[in-house]
Scaffold this motif. Structure first.
Motif, PDB file in Angstrom:
ATOM      1  N   LEU C 141       0.831  -1.201   0.000  1.00 10.10           N
ATOM      2  CA  LEU C 141       0.000   0.000   0.000  1.00 10.10           C
ATOM      3  C   LEU C 141       0.866   1.251   0.000  1.00 10.10           C
ATOM      4  CD1 LEU C 141      -3.059   0.545   2.200  1.00 10.10           C
ATOM      5  CD2 LEU C 141      -1.273   2.236   2.248  1.00 10.10           C
ATOM      6  N   VAL C 142       1.844   1.270   0.901  1.00  9.11           N
ATOM      7  CA  VAL C 142       2.645   2.478   1.037  1.00  9.11           C
ATOM      8  C   VAL C 142       3.432   2.743  -0.234  1.00  9.11           C
ATOM      9  CG1 VAL C 142       4.502   3.550   2.319  1.00  9.11           C
ATOM     10  CG2 VAL C 142       2.765   2.232   3.514  1.00  9.11           C
ATOM     11  N   VAL C 143       4.050   1.687  -0.755  1.00 13.67           N
ATOM     12  CA  VAL C 143       4.847   1.880  -1.959  1.00 13.67           C
ATOM     13  C   VAL C 143       3.950   2.348  -3.094  1.00 13.67           C
ATOM     14  CG1 VAL C 143       6.471   0.816  -3.537  1.00 13.67           C
ATOM     15  CG2 VAL C 143       6.397   0.088  -1.169  1.00 13.67           C
ATOM     16  N   ALA C 144       2.769   1.736  -3.180  1.00 10.94           N
ATOM     17  CA  ALA C 144       1.853   2.126  -4.251  1.00 10.94           C
ATOM     18  C   ALA C 144       1.434   3.582  -4.091  1.00 10.94           C
ATOM     19  CB  ALA C 144       0.633   1.211  -4.233  1.00 10.94           C
ATOM     20  N   VAL C 145       1.179   3.988  -2.858  1.00  8.94           N
ATOM     21  CA  VAL C 145       0.705   5.349  -2.619  1.00  8.94           C
ATOM     22  C   VAL C 145       1.760   6.361  -3.015  1.00  8.94           C
ATOM     23  CG1 VAL C 145       0.201   6.989  -0.785  1.00  8.94           C
ATOM     24  CG2 VAL C 145      -1.009   4.821  -0.870  1.00  8.94           C
ATOM     25  N   ILE C 146       3.003   6.076  -2.678  1.00  7.31           N
ATOM     26  CA  ILE C 146       4.002   7.106  -2.991  1.00  7.31           C
ATOM     27  C   ILE C 146       4.629   6.882  -4.363  1.00  7.31           C
ATOM     28  CG2 ILE C 146       4.536   7.710  -0.610  1.00  7.31           C
ATOM     29  CD1 ILE C 146       6.895   5.984  -0.693  1.00  7.31           C
ATOM     30  N   SER C 147       4.126   5.895  -5.095  1.00  9.31           N
ATOM     31  CA  SER C 147       4.737   5.620  -6.396  1.00  9.31           C
ATOM     32  C   SER C 147       4.677   6.812  -7.356  1.00  9.31           C
ATOM     33  CB  SER C 147       4.110   4.387  -7.035  1.00  9.31           C
ATOM     34  OG  SER C 147       2.760   4.649  -7.322  1.00  9.31           O
ATOM     35  N   PRO C 148       3.610   7.619  -7.329  1.00  7.57           N
ATOM     36  CA  PRO C 148       3.631   8.770  -8.246  1.00  7.57           C
ATOM     37  C   PRO C 148       4.829   9.664  -7.988  1.00  7.57           C
ATOM     38  CG  PRO C 148       1.464   8.503  -7.268  1.00  7.57           C
ATOM     39  CD  PRO C 148       2.349   7.525  -6.592  1.00  7.57           C
ATOM     40  N   THR C 149       5.215   9.812  -6.735  1.00  2.59           N
ATOM     41  CA  THR C 149       6.367  10.639  -6.406  1.00  2.59           C
ATOM     42  C   THR C 149       7.655  10.015  -6.934  1.00  2.59           C
ATOM     43  OG1 THR C 149       5.156  10.862  -4.350  1.00  2.59           O
ATOM     44  CG2 THR C 149       7.263  12.006  -4.492  1.00  2.59           C
ATOM     45  N   LEU C 150       7.664   8.657  -6.893  1.00  2.00           N
ATOM     46  CA  LEU C 150       8.892   7.973  -7.291  1.00  2.00           C
ATOM     47  C   LEU C 150       9.029   7.888  -8.803  1.00  2.00           C
ATOM     48  CD1 LEU C 150       8.869   4.963  -4.809  1.00  2.00           C
ATOM     49  CD2 LEU C 150      10.079   7.126  -4.595  1.00  2.00           C
ATOM     50  N   ARG C 151       7.909   8.103  -9.487  1.00  2.00           N
ATOM     51  CA  ARG C 151       7.860   7.791 -10.922  1.00  2.00           C
ATOM     52  C   ARG C 151       9.023   8.413 -11.687  1.00  2.00           C
ATOM     53  NH1 ARG C 151       1.991   7.717 -12.834  1.00  2.00           N
ATOM     54  NH2 ARG C 151       2.126   5.875 -11.528  1.00  2.00           N
ATOM     55  N   ASP C 152       9.344   9.659 -11.320  1.00  4.14           N
ATOM     56  CA  ASP C 152      10.343  10.349 -12.126  1.00  4.14           C
ATOM     57  C   ASP C 152      11.759  10.142 -11.586  1.00  4.14           C
ATOM     58  OD1 ASP C 152       8.122  11.314 -13.437  1.00  4.14           O
ATOM     59  OD2 ASP C 152       7.920  12.956 -11.976  1.00  4.14           O
ATOM     60  N   ARG C 153      11.856   9.381 -10.507  1.00  5.30           N
ATOM     61  CA  ARG C 153      13.194   9.226  -9.930  1.00  5.30           C
ATOM     62  C   ARG C 153      13.754   7.854 -10.228  1.00  5.30           C
ATOM     63  NH1 ARG C 153      12.020  12.099  -4.257  1.00  5.30           N
ATOM     64  NH2 ARG C 153      11.024  13.930  -5.133  1.00  5.30           N
ATOM     65  N   SER C 154      14.971   7.646  -9.764  1.00 10.35           N
ATOM     66  CA  SER C 154      15.659   6.387 -10.025  1.00 10.35           C
ATOM     67  C   SER C 154      14.931   5.232  -9.330  1.00 10.35           C
ATOM     68  CB  SER C 154      17.083   6.503  -9.490  1.00 10.35           C
ATOM     69  OG  SER C 154      17.589   5.230  -9.230  1.00 10.35           O
TER      70      SER C 154
END
Lengths: 350, 664, 296
Positions: C141-154
């Protein structure tokens, strides 16, 4: 020896007044500790979601772009102008009234929550129950036959099963079952949904229809869990088989089978109770995937939808739901353990 | 939870029970002549009545071999080799031997419950019926019904999750078709018979709610539930305190007499044998080396064979002259009014009164001397030891080590004192890190004090020589050493920093009897040559008599008697000390059977709160006069000099101690 | 009589334990099979890109969804990508992520578990409360929730986040083990010699935890590979144009019934990789358990 004392001895009056009060106090403390955990989990999810999501993106991205006033109004409606902790507290304040806030789309979360709740619980509890029964019996059976070919087969089999992701397992189950359905020329077990849409079954027919939808997703949830439990159950039973308790029980004159069934199984189950509760949360994730694969509109499916729709309220509500489930499982496990093991109970009767 | 290692299945599939029924019937002569060296002795013991009644138990050519594992390269282990035994009705046969001699495995083989994968050969006949080769169903009718078994550790044998009443009732119902209620009634009856007070109520309690001695009584009740002809007791008292041991042995003896059953008593304690057994069989390396009547064998002036070796070790201790008083110097350790109370653990929120582990203990150890703290488990002797070792301010009271008050130590002083105060624990298997090499273990105190590498190497070599271990030992891990060698390593570690005070926590009680004397001699020599002072914590009268200058007897956290060791042990002035001395058995059967002894009632840990803590178990209290009893109830006795000329002190209200004890 | 036969030292003075760990593993067919599988996969992941003319992005419109053939051993995907090349690319990702996550989360678990178990009291309560909360919060859940933030990063951020939510169970186990070790007498003895916390942790606690850590590390590799696959499957993990075994499974599952190779190939790689790690871990556990039995 008066008959009275014997009667009392036989009845084993366990719970006297002070004991009840102690149990109540224990329960209260547990609830406080675990309730705190639930709230903290919900807050973490809410905060992460709020910080990471941009619920206005869709509005801004529309062509032609809506006037700024419309966007501002939407932001106000979603409470984006108030600080995060306050928004969370306001959301919390609504909970006792059964108000779980609104989705980005403006519909009350509570409406959908309860329906999806039932759907998810039905699926997940059926799966877990099946998993526990399968896993425990396989573990016990293999421990009794440890070292044999069947034991080795199960060991490797459980490893392979645990290596198959849930979302693959669902698809594989469908692939395996397809020829069976084709052979019968009818949908013996359904691949998606909870019921056949538009069907007007009632009574037994309706129940049957539900069961035929339930079978495959339940299996998808149960198999990996069962593989997991069976390994631990096998180890626990082997521990008991090597213990002095069983030797002593057999020295009384119990046959091997009797000793194992009456004493061994009970002792070997005790550590498992904690394990069930401990890993409950881990297995819930499998439930989320399974709902998606089989097209069940439950909580997991909703969570994925909420993330895609950038909706913090849905995420927090589902998280709270999951947290409460995990916590209740833990509480239940503790209670069962107290019932099974007098040492934990520790109520003195000298 | 994590390990599901391959564990050997208790019974299947490896355990073959190959029975050879013939030897004893077809060629009794061969079996007899095979039967070791003791026909003559046996003749003496058996006398003429042997011919009249057939033996209850006949064991012939019994061998047990634990099957090895090729994958892990564990070789086969022949635990029992060609054992022959006979036991008549009503007789008590003791099997003695050191740990690993195969006596417990023999007992397990008799009831067909050898643990692990093992092959059992030979013949076991109970009242003429061959038991080896019976299937589980038939054998289970024998177990519990004809043969009852008492295990060493009742906590491991009693199911933790079921009330004792139901466990006994189960044993009844396995063999008799009776109702649940009737079985429960019988269970209460049996609990009563084994001396559990208030049996009807206690039947509902769980094993963890009983003390060690009471637990063993419960286990005995389970064993006799089926009214067996033969009772096998495997080290039934080894895990118990000496004053409790006597009660359990008396119980076994009484049961045997009342019920006319035979008793096979497995023990390593020759005192127990001398006291109550008819015949004795000595085991070594899986074989029986001697067998015969207890009186002739143990009573012989110069016992022969392996029994002689076993006896020599114990007798050496018994007959050792009391330690010659060592030259005493300045006080090395002074403990005054030490108290340590623990808050009792709460269960489900229930408050409990604090546990007074140590409750006002005072003593002094002089340089070059050895002082013993004597007492049973739970008396506070180990807590006292740990309070000293902490080198920190005690909860209450005062401890001075080498002239430093522990409550006013600077960190620098404390580091220095760590060097001067060292400890040897009871069980070297626990106190040595199994993953370290012996060299690193011995040097650990030096490493912690950051000694130079050169010094370290020579010192390790020196220390190994000092404790008589061969060079090369430093490369091994403790798991490869024997118990005695390990304890030598622990001693070497304690001496590494050249300490002045060494605390010895039951330093030899984890060792076999034959090794104890050597170990104590080593410790005594080291004390003399290195000018050490010892604080010896022990429950063992013989050991204290042998190696201590002074003794302080502890009961429930208080010193009840102290003085010169020889004086206190030869002439105890407190009823508790007297009971301790009496409970320690001697190996001379004639003396052991004739002597009078003070036996304590009940179990330790029953504190009345006010007055004399020993009162509930005191044999003098019921027979004292009104006035004395009054002070026992109301006031705590102080330590008083027992004789104007002796430096011996006892804390007892009773003034006519000596006369009353003798009359009792 | 009094002097025991002190000359009777065991003959093999060498490091009995370590020598036989390798031997024990070699004698266990499970270990051999697991090691061979992994060696094969790692070899493939490293050498793969040099063995075929295609990489995972090469599209051959003339051969879309082609069946496995001599040219494309595992067939081609929807846009004519070589499935084998895609899978090898995904395999590289999975292995790297698995190992990194395992190392990070085991280290984190050791630190927290040791601290909570050794120092106890308040530190223990606080740390275990945190652990309990992370256990309640599904990592997915947590990873999925913050995935938009991670999308553009490594993707390394994803490694960190997966690791952050995977160490908790191990930390609990290490804490329990530390608690029991702390009560062992040799630790008490060291303390009475004047050893500080650092010394005891280094010399007495960590060496005893190593077997557990090794076993848990393998479990973490499996769990991390499966986590990543799950995230990528639902579109929260590795993003196109890069591929991962999870995203490949997702792409293929739609046509699992019509073009099975597109689905089965990445599934096969995923399952074989995780099974290989699992077999090795299981064998390690057995071998170490036996070693334990011998040492004591």
């Amino acid at each position: 020896m008066s008959p009275d004392t014997l009667g009392a001895a036989a009845a084993g009056k366990r719970w006297n007044g002070p004991a009840v009060r102690r149990v109540a106090a224990w329960l209260l403390r547990q609830l406080a500790w675990r309730g705190g955990l639930c709230l903290a989990a919900a807050f973490t999810a809410y905060a992460l979601a709020s910080l990471s999501f941009d619920p206005l993106a869709e509005l801004r991205g529309q062509q032609p772009r809506p006037p700024q006033a419309v966007i501002d109004a939407q932001a106000r409606r979603l409470g984006l102008d108030t600080p995060l902790p306050r928004r969370f507290v306001e959301w919390l304040a609504g909970l006792p009234r059964g108000d779980f806030g609104e989705t980005v789309g403006g519909r009350p979360v509570a409406d959908e929550l309860w329906r999806r709740c039932g759907t998810s619980l039905r699926l997940f509890l059926a799966g877990s129950l099946l998993a526990i029964v399968l896993g425990v019996s396989a573990g016990l059976w293999n421990a009794l036959r440890s070292g044999r070919a069947s034991d080795q087969f199960f060991l490797v089999g459980s490893l392979v099963l645990l290596s198959v992701p849930v979302f693959v397992l669902g698809t594989v189950l469908k692939m395996v079952w397809l020829p069976v359905n084709e052979a019968f020329g009818t949908q013996l077990l359904y691949f998606s949904g909870e019921t056949t849409p538009g069907s007007d079954h009632t009574g037994w027919a309706a129940a049957g229809d539900r069961l035929r939808h339930l079978a495959l997703p339940t299996l998808a949830i149960a198999l990996p869990q069962a593989a997991f439990y069976s390994r631990y159950q096998r180890a626990a039973m082997l521990d008991v088989l090597g213990s002095d308790f069983l030797r002593a029980a057999r020295a009384k004159g119990l046959r091997r089978g009797q000793a194992v069934l009456r004493h061994g199984v009970r002792l070997a189950l005790m550590p498992m109770v904690a394990l069930f509760a401990f890993t409950f949360g881990l297995h819930l994730t499998g439930g989320v995937f399974t709902e998606r694969i089989f097209g069940w509109s439950g909580m997991g499916d909703w969570l994925l939808h909420g993330i895609q729709a950038q909706d913090a309220t849905i995420v927090a509500s589902v998280t709270l739901f999951i947290a409460v489930l995990v916590v209740l499982a833990g509480l239940l496990a503790d209670a069962v353990q107290v019932l099974l093991d007098p040492r934990v109970r520790g109520v003195e009767r000298r | 939870m994590r390990s599901d290692a391959e564990q050997p299945d208790p019974e299947q599939p490896g355990a073959k029970q190959t029975s050879a029924q013939q030897p004893s019937t077809e060629q009794p002569g061969a079996a007899e002549s095979d039967a070791v060296t003791t026909d003559a002795v046996r003749g003496v013991a058996a006398g003429s009545d042997a011919a009249e009644e057939p033996a209850l138990l006949e064991v012939a050519g019994l061998s047990v071999t634990f099957t090895g594992d090729r994958r892990t390269r564990r070789p086969d282990l022949r635990a029992v080799r060609e054992v022959n035994l006979t036991l008549r009705r009503g007789e008590c046969l003791a099997m003695v031997g050191e740990s690993g001699s195969g006596k417990s495995v023999t007992a397990s083989a008799l009831i067909g419950l050898v643990p692990g994968r093992a092959e059992v050969r030979g013949s076991v006949r109970l009242a003429g019926r061959e038991l080896l080769g019976l299937d589980d169903r038939e054998m289970s009718r024998v177990r519990g019904d004809r043969i009852g078994m008492v295990f060493q550790d009742p906590l491991a044998a009693l199911l933790p999750v079921t009330s004792v009443g139901r466990q006994i009732a189960e044993a009844v119902r396995v063999h008799r078709r009776v109702s649940r209620a009737a079985a429960l009634r019988r269970a209460v009856d049996l609990l009563d018979q084994v001396g559990i007070p208030d049996a009807a109520r206690r039947a509902r309690a769980f094993p963890y709610e009983f003390s060690g001695g009471m637990r063993q009584r419960v286990a005995i009740a389970v064993a006799i539930a089926g009214d067996p002809d033969l009772l096998i007791a495997d080290e039934p008292t080894s895990a118990l305190d000496t004053t409790v041991q006597a009660g359990v042995l008396n119980l076994l003896e009484a049961l045997r007499k009342d019920r006319g059953c035979s008793l096979l008593l497995i023990t390593h304690d020759l005192g127990v044998v001398a006291r109550s057994c008819d015949r004795v069989a000595v085991m070594r390396d899986g074989r029986i080396t001697e067998e015969g009547g207890v009186l002739p064998l143990l009573g012989a002036a110069v016992p022969a064979g392996h029994l002689g070796e076993l006896l020599a070790a114990t007798r050496d201790e018994e007959r050792a002259a009391p330690a010659a008083p060592s030259a005493a110097g300045a006080p090395v350790l002074r403990v005054a009014g030490l108290r340590r109370h623990y808050r009792a653990r709460q269960r489900l929120g229930r408050a409990a009164p604090p546990v007074r582990a140590v409750d006002g203990v005072s003593f002094t150890v002089l340089a070059g001397q050895s002082l013993a703290l004597l007492g049973e488990s739970g008396c506070g002797k180990t807590t006292t030891l740990h309070e000293i070792l902490r080198l920190a301010a005690p909860q209450s009271g005062r401890i001075d080590v080498l002239g430093h008050d522990l409550s006013r130590l600077t960190p620098r002083d404390r580091r220095e004192l760590r060097r001067q105060v060292q400890v040897v624990f009871q069980d070297p298997a626990a106190s040595l890190d199994p993953r370290m090499r012996v060299g690193d273990i011995i040097a650990e105190p030096l490493d912690i004090q950051r000694a130079s590498a050169a010094h370290r190497a020579t010192r390790v070599e020196e220390l190994l020589t000092m404790v008589e271990l061969p060079p090369g030992t430093e490369r091994l891990r403790p798991g490869l050493l024997s118990g005695g060698q390990r304890q030598r390593v622990a001693i070497a570690r304690a001496l590494a920093t050249k300490p002045r005070l060494v605390l010895l926590d039951e330093p030899v009680s984890a060792l076999d009897a034959s090794l104890r004397v050597g170990m104590m001699r080593l410790l005594d020599n080291l004390r003399a040559t290195m000018g050490l002072s010892y604080l010896l914590v022990s429950h063992d009268i013989q050991l204290v008599r042998r190696s201590a200058d002074q003794v302080a007897v502890l009961y429930l956290g208080k010193v009840v008697e102290h003085g010169p060791a020889w004086s206190v042990l030869e002439n105890p002035q407190h009823p508790y000390t007297r009971a301790l001395v009496d409970a320690s058995p001697t190996t001379d059967p004639a003396r052991e059977r004739s002597r009078e002894r003070v036996v304590l009632l009940g179990d330790p840990h029953a504190t009345p709160g006010v007055g004399c803590a020993f009162r509930p178990r005191c044999p003098l209290f019921p027979v004292s006069d009104e006035a004395t009893r009054g002070s026992c109830v109301t006031s705590e006795p102080e330590l008083r000099q027992t004789h104007p000329e002796k430096r011996q002190f006892a804390a007892c209200h009773s003034r006519q101690l000596k006369t009353i004890i003798d009359a009792y | 009589m009094t002097a025991e036969p002190s000359a009777a030292l065991p003959a093999r003075a060498g490091d009995v334990r370590r020598d036989s760990l390798a031997l024990r593993m070699l004698r266990d067919p499970m270990a051999v099979v697991g090691a061979l599988l992994l060696a094969l996969l790692v070899g493939l992941a490293v050498l793969g890109p040099w063995l075929w003319p295609y990489d995972h992005t090469t599209q051959r419109p003339e051969a879309m969804l082609a069946e496995p053939s001599a040219k494309h051993w595992l067939g081609t995907a929807r846009l004519g990508e070589d499935v084998l090349a895609q899978c090898v690319r995904g395999l590289q990702k999975s292995l790297v992520i698995g190992v990194l996550v395992a190392v990070i989360s085991t280290a984190l678990a050791t630190a927290v578990g040791l601290a909570a178990g050794y120092f106890g009291k308040r530190a223990d309560r606080a740390l275990m409360w945190g652990v309990d909360m992370l256990l309640i919060l599904p990592s997915f859940l947590v990873v999925a929730v913050i995935s938009p933030t991670l999308r553009d990063r490594s993707w390394l951020y994803m490694v960190l986040v997966i690791a952050l939510f995977q160490w908790t169970l191990t930390a609990r186990v290490i804490r329990a083990r530390t608690l029991s070790l702390r009560g062992r007498q040799f630790v008490g003895a060291a303390r009475y010699m004047g050893a500080g916390a650092g010394w005891i942790v280094r010399k007495h606690l960590v060496p005893h935890l190593v077997p557990l850590l090794v076993i848990d590390c393998t479990l973490h590799v499996s769990a991390a590979i499966l986590s990543e696959a799950g995230l990528s499957y639902f579109g929260f993990g590795i993003q196109a144009p890069d591929v991962s075994l999870g995203s490949l499974v997702a792409d293929g599952s739609g046509s699992a019934l019509t073009y099975p190779w597109v689905f089965l190939a990445p599934v096969g790689f995923l399952v074989v990789t995780v099974t290989g790690v699992g077999l090795l871990g299981e064998a390690l556990r057995r071998a170490l358990d036996e070693g334990e039995a011998h040492a004591v």
